[in-house]
Design a protein around this motif. Structure first.
Motif, PDB file in Angstrom:
ATOM      1  N   MET A   1       0.815  -1.203   0.000  1.00 37.18           N
ATOM      2  CA  MET A   1       0.000   0.000   0.000  1.00 37.18           C
ATOM      3  C   MET A   1       0.856   1.262   0.000  1.00 37.18           C
ATOM      4  N   LEU A   2       2.018   1.196   0.670  1.00 33.15           N
ATOM      5  CA  LEU A   2       2.912   2.350   0.722  1.00 33.15           C
ATOM      6  C   LEU A   2       4.014   2.273  -0.322  1.00 33.15           C
ATOM      7  N   GLY A   3       3.854   1.385  -1.310  1.00 31.75           N
ATOM      8  CA  GLY A   3       4.903   1.128  -2.285  1.00 31.75           C
ATOM      9  C   GLY A   3       5.351   2.363  -3.045  1.00 31.75           C
ATOM     10  N   SER A   4       6.645   2.384  -3.371  1.00 33.57           N
ATOM     11  CA  SER A   4       7.225   3.538  -4.077  1.00 33.57           C
ATOM     12  C   SER A   4       6.903   3.517  -5.573  1.00 33.57           C
ATOM     13  N   ARG A   5       6.440   2.370  -6.105  1.00 31.88           N
ATOM     14  CA  ARG A   5       6.186   2.270  -7.540  1.00 31.88           C
ATOM     15  C   ARG A   5       4.703   2.447  -7.890  1.00 31.88           C
ATOM     16  N   SER A   6       3.826   1.838  -7.119  1.00 31.40           N
ATOM     17  CA  SER A   6       2.410   1.916  -7.474  1.00 31.40           C
ATOM     18  C   SER A   6       1.500   2.212  -6.293  1.00 31.40           C
ATOM     19  N   GLY A   7       2.082   2.410  -5.107  1.00 31.38           N
ATOM     20  CA  GLY A   7       1.276   2.642  -3.918  1.00 31.38           C
ATOM     21  C   GLY A   7       1.177   4.103  -3.549  1.00 31.38           C
ATOM     22  N   PHE A   8       1.045   4.352  -2.262  1.00 27.04           N
ATOM     23  CA  PHE A   8       0.817   5.702  -1.737  1.00 27.04           C
ATOM     24  C   PHE A   8       1.945   6.665  -2.109  1.00 27.04           C
ATOM     25  N   GLN A   9       3.199   6.191  -1.967  1.00 24.37           N
ATOM     26  CA  GLN A   9       4.335   7.067  -2.269  1.00 24.37           C
ATOM     27  C   GLN A   9       4.313   7.550  -3.722  1.00 24.37           C
ATOM     28  N   SER A  10       3.997   6.637  -4.643  1.00 19.21           N
ATOM     29  CA  SER A  10       3.980   7.024  -6.057  1.00 19.21           C
ATOM     30  C   SER A  10       2.901   8.069  -6.334  1.00 19.21           C
ATOM     31  N   LYS A  11       1.750   7.961  -5.649  1.00 19.20           N
ATOM     32  CA  LYS A  11       0.672   8.936  -5.842  1.00 19.20           C
ATOM     33  C   LYS A  11       1.077  10.314  -5.316  1.00 19.20           C
ATOM     34  N   ILE A  12       1.767  10.312  -4.183  1.00 15.57           N
ATOM     35  CA  ILE A  12       2.240  11.588  -3.616  1.00 15.57           C
ATOM     36  C   ILE A  12       3.246  12.243  -4.555  1.00 15.57           C
ATOM     37  N   LYS A  13       4.160  11.421  -5.105  1.00 15.63           N
ATOM     38  CA  LYS A  13       5.219  11.970  -5.951  1.00 15.63           C
ATOM     39  C   LYS A  13       4.688  12.499  -7.287  1.00 15.63           C
ATOM     40  N   GLU A  14       3.515  12.013  -7.683  1.00 19.47           N
ATOM     41  CA  GLU A  14       2.904  12.565  -8.887  1.00 19.47           C
ATOM     42  C   GLU A  14       2.545  14.039  -8.679  1.00 19.47           C
ATOM     43  N   LEU A  15       2.150  14.375  -7.453  1.00 21.24           N
ATOM     44  CA  LEU A  15       1.763  15.752  -7.131  1.00 21.24           C
ATOM     45  C   LEU A  15       2.941  16.563  -6.595  1.00 21.24           C
ATOM     46  N   ALA A  16       3.873  15.880  -5.909  1.00 24.80           N
ATOM     47  CA  ALA A  16       5.021  16.570  -5.315  1.00 24.80           C
ATOM     48  C   ALA A  16       6.281  15.759  -5.608  1.00 24.80           C
ATOM     49  N   PRO A  17       6.871  15.939  -6.787  1.00 23.66           N
ATOM     50  CA  PRO A  17       8.022  15.122  -7.219  1.00 23.66           C
ATOM     51  C   PRO A  17       9.219  15.186  -6.272  1.00 23.66           C
ATOM     52  N   GLN A  18       9.349  16.261  -5.484  1.00 25.19           N
ATOM     53  CA  GLN A  18      10.496  16.402  -4.591  1.00 25.19           C
ATOM     54  C   GLN A  18      10.312  15.627  -3.274  1.00 25.19           C
ATOM     55  N   ALA A  19       9.127  15.108  -3.049  1.00 22.33           N
ATOM     56  CA  ALA A  19       8.857  14.384  -1.802  1.00 22.33           C
ATOM     57  C   ALA A  19       9.680  13.102  -1.745  1.00 22.33           C
ATOM     58  N   LYS A  20      10.114  12.731  -0.529  1.00 26.26           N
ATOM     59  CA  LYS A  20      10.909  11.514  -0.339  1.00 26.26           C
ATOM     60  C   LYS A  20      10.218  10.599   0.667  1.00 26.26           C
ATOM     61  N   GLY A  21      10.261   9.322   0.406  1.00 22.79           N
ATOM     62  CA  GLY A  21       9.678   8.338   1.324  1.00 22.79           C
ATOM     63  C   GLY A  21      10.734   7.686   2.190  1.00 22.79           C
ATOM     64  N   LEU A  22      10.481   7.629   3.479  1.00 24.48           N
ATOM     65  CA  LEU A  22      11.424   7.016   4.423  1.00 24.48           C
ATOM     66  C   LEU A  22      10.684   5.993   5.277  1.00 24.48           C
ATOM     67  N   HIS A  23      11.414   4.944   5.664  1.00 21.65           N
ATOM     68  CA  HIS A  23      10.829   3.977   6.589  1.00 21.65           C
ATOM     69  C   HIS A  23      10.618   4.616   7.957  1.00 21.65           C
ATOM     70  N   CYS A  24       9.531   4.256   8.594  1.00 19.30           N
ATOM     71  CA  CYS A  24       9.303   4.661   9.988  1.00 19.30           C
ATOM     72  C   CYS A  24      10.446   4.142  10.856  1.00 19.30           C
ATOM     73  N   MET A  25      10.815   4.885  11.884  1.00 18.36           N
ATOM     74  CA  MET A  25      11.912   4.487  12.767  1.00 18.36           C
ATOM     75  C   MET A  25      11.646   3.114  13.391  1.00 18.36           C
ATOM     76  N   ILE A  26      10.391   2.867  13.760  1.00 20.82           N
ATOM     77  CA  ILE A  26      10.045   1.578  14.373  1.00 20.82           C
ATOM     78  C   ILE A  26      10.237   0.456  13.362  1.00 20.82           C
ATOM     79  N   HIS A  27       9.864   0.722  12.108  1.00 25.78           N
ATOM     80  CA  HIS A  27      10.003  -0.303  11.070  1.00 25.78           C
ATOM     81  C   HIS A  27      11.477  -0.608  10.817  1.00 25.78           C
ATOM     82  N   ARG A  28      12.300   0.408  10.796  1.00 25.50           N
ATOM     83  CA  ARG A  28      13.735   0.203  10.598  1.00 25.50           C
ATOM     84  C   ARG A  28      14.316  -0.619  11.748  1.00 25.50           C
ATOM     85  N   PHE A  29      13.875  -0.332  12.967  1.00 24.29           N
ATOM     86  CA  PHE A  29      14.313  -1.109  14.127  1.00 24.29           C
ATOM     87  C   PHE A  29      13.888  -2.575  13.974  1.00 24.29           C
ATOM     88  N   ALA A  30      12.641  -2.790  13.530  1.00 21.15           N
ATOM     89  CA  ALA A  30      12.132  -4.148  13.363  1.00 21.15           C
ATOM     90  C   ALA A  30      12.941  -4.915  12.325  1.00 21.15           C
TER      91      ALA A  30
END
Length: 212
Positions: A1-30
């Protein structure tokens, strides 16, 4: 759902190309805590195999529950391992360690000698003790990174404090002090030779990997 190619991130970048997606700190810890040295991973995999066998049928579950009642155990059931649940690994290993004698007796009754061999192996059971201890510590940290009224500064402080703990534990392990790992200490005290060969190095390497 949060995928960078076809999910939420890709939809955001269509409107704001400079936006960057990062893993949540908890997810990185996991993700960091999923990596185990090969010998410890093999122990975890075999524990999951044992638990799956013992909970593979309603009859096994009932028999094991009755055995635990007769032995006045603190627990009467084992826990399934679920990879998507972050606390699952630690809970499963901890429960197996606490019910070690009950599991051994159940496997003996069932004639599962291929499983019994591991429970009679000092090296294997000490690795189980360490896994139980370190996964419990990771679970406690995980819980601190969740809940209401938490924020990035709170997360950062907790993780930095845990990193300092890891560094302190490594120093103690190098000196042969394992007092911070309660279950491992229990098993080493029961052994005539103390901690088994190579386990100190495995623990040191694992703590170093977590620190990175």
């Amino acid at each position: 759902m949060l995928g960078s190619r076809s999910g939420f991130q890709s939809k955001i970048k269509e409107l704001a190309p400079q936006a960057k997606g990062l893993h949540c700190m908890i997810h990185r810890f996991a993700l960091a805590t999923k990596t185990l040295p090969k010998p410890l991973q093999e122990v975890l995999d075999f524990l999951v195999t044992i638990v799956n066998y013992m909970k593979s049928s309603a009859l096994n579950t009932r028999l094991f529950k009755e055995l635990c009642k007769n032995m006045n155990s603190d627990h009467e059931v084992l826990l399934f391992y679920t990879a998507v649940r972050w606390l699952s690994k630690g809970n499963v290993v901890g429960r197996v360690f606490e019910l070690e004698n009950e599991i051994k007796q159940f496997l003996e009754i069932k004639g599962k000698h291929e499983f019994m061999t591991h429970f009679n192996d000092e090296t294997w059971i000490q690795r189980v003790g360490y896994l139980s201890d370190i996964l419990d510590q990771l679970n406690k940290l995980n819980l601190k990174l969740q809940g209401k009224e938490t924020h990035i500064i709170h997360f950062r402080d907790n993780i930095q404090a845990f990193v300092l703990k890891l560094q302190n534990w490594r120093r103690k392990v190098n000196l042969g002090n394992f007092a911070m790992f309660e279950h491992l200490c229990t098993k080493t005290e029961e052994s005539e030779t103390g901690i088994v060969d190579n386990l100190r190095e495995e623990i040191n390497n694992h703590l170093k990997a977590l620190n990175l």
